[in-house]
Scaffold this active site. Structure first.
Site: not given
Ligand SMILES: NC(=O)c1ccc[n+]([C@@H]2O[C@H](COP(=O)([O-])OP(=O)(O)OC[C@H]3O[C@@H](n4cnc5c(N)ncnc54)[C@H](OP(=O)(O)O)[C@@H]3O)[C@@H](O)[C@H]2O)c1
Length: 284
Positions: A36-37, A123, A127, A60, A12, A10
């Site tokens: 898969d978590v 969402y 969280k 997300t 991050l 992802g």
């Molecule tokens: N993006 C933001 O603006 C933002 C803001 C605040 C907090 N956050 C938090 O930061 C963290 C990282 O977010 P991000 O922006 O990096 O999101 P992201 O790009 O959507 O990455 C999330 C990753 O989690 C994977 N995933 C989904 N379901 C899963 C499962 N069951 N088991 C294992 N992996 C799984 C996804 O894989 P697939 O692509 O294969 O589904 C994706 O690679 C999350 O906790 C999010 O809530 C993000």
């Protein structure tokens, strides 16, 4: 130190893996296909042998969560609970990534870490449940890191969306009535590393850029970084951009817990964006 990074593909996760490895950490990086978590057995086997679990996996898709809350809950709450329970059994610490969306957005000054949770979206609810699960399983070994408005080179994000829209249309309307803090995923990754190696007390920490912006202001900074005239970004209001999930109107987070523990918070968002822009917008 042996790190397990879930959700490594992802936005991050990509930076967390790079930064931890860059600092000499021994990193096991697993994408959804490898771990898969929501799968208890995979989680148990995956956590074994690690000192720190960094959970970057998450559902997300904020709008889709409104109609798929159970599925989002499985990833954002059950997954962290399983990881934290496995971490406890293995004597590992855990870093759980969370979000500004756990708050209701009615504040007018930065949310302190201990502020009451009151998510306004599905969402946000999932969280908040994830935070609770990790804190409950690992009272003395959790780090909940809330971030917001993430951008980075590891995936699609607001700056790349804006760059795409202006390339396609020449102008873009962006809401000017939601305030938050743009945050570079690499800065969050560096904080993950610091908090762990400096062994800060268990607790909630806010990993967001300093200062505040509206999406309109951030979009102008994006367009300027792309060498274009900021005048092609026009302000609009949220009521003209109705989406399935309500967004908090104000989601700036305070950084007292970092400061109290001797950790320097992320710098002003404008400076951090200037630093990141070339990397995020594709080396232009
Ligand atoms: N993006 C933001 O603006 C933002 C803001 C605040 C907090 N956050 C938090 O930061 C963290 C990282 O977010 P991000 O922006 O990096 O999101 P992201 O790009 O959507 O990455 C999330 C990753 O989690 C994977 N995933 C989904 N379901 C899963 C499962 N069951 N088991 C294992 N992996 C799984 C996804 O894989 P697939 O692509 O294969 O589904 C994706 O690679 C999350 O906790 C999010 O809530 C993000």
């Amino acid at each position: 130190m042996r790190f397990l990074v879930t959700g490594c593909a992802g936005l991050l996760g990509t930076d967390v893996v790079a930064v931890l490895a860059g600092h000499g950490g021994q990193v096991t990086a697993v994408a959804r296909a490898e771990l898969d978590v929501t799968d208890p057995e995979a989680v148990e086997a995956g956590v074994r042998g690690h000192d720190v679990v960094v959970n970057c996996a998450g559902w997300t898709a904020v709008d889709a969560a409104e109609t798929h809350e159970a599925a989002a809950f499985a990833v954002n709450a059950v997954g962290p609970a399983l990881l934290a329970a496995a971490a406890r059994r293995n004597g590992a610490r855990m870093v759980q990534l969370s979000t500004d969306y756990v708050f209701d957005g009615t504040a007018t000054t930065p949310y302190p870490e201990a502020h009451r949770l009151a998510p306004v979206s599905a969402y946000g609810r999932t969280k908040a449940a994830g935070e609770w699960a990790v804190r409950a399983e690992l009272p003395a070994a959790h780090l909940v890191l809330r971030t917001s408005w993430l951008y980075g080179a590891g995936g699609g994000c607001f700056p790349t969306t804006i760059a795409g829209l202006v390339a396609e249309r020449g102008v873009v309307d962006v809401v000017d009535d939601q305030l938050g803090a743009p945050t570079w995923s690499r800065d969050v990754a560096e904080l993950v590393h610091q908090l762990v190696v400096r062994d800060v007390p268990a607790g909630i920490y806010h990993a967001t850029g300093a200062g505040r912006a509206s999406w309109f202001e951030f979009a102008r900074a994006v367009v300027e970084a792309a060498g274009l005239d900021a005048g092609i970004v026009h302000p609009t209001t949220s009521d003209r951009f109705v989406r399935p999930a309500p967004r908090p109107a104000y989601s700036v987070l305070g950084h007292d817990a970092l400061v109290r523990n001797g950790i320097t918070p992320i710098g002003p968002w404008q400076e951090r964006w200037e630093q990141a822009a070339r990397d995020v917008l594709g080396g232009s």
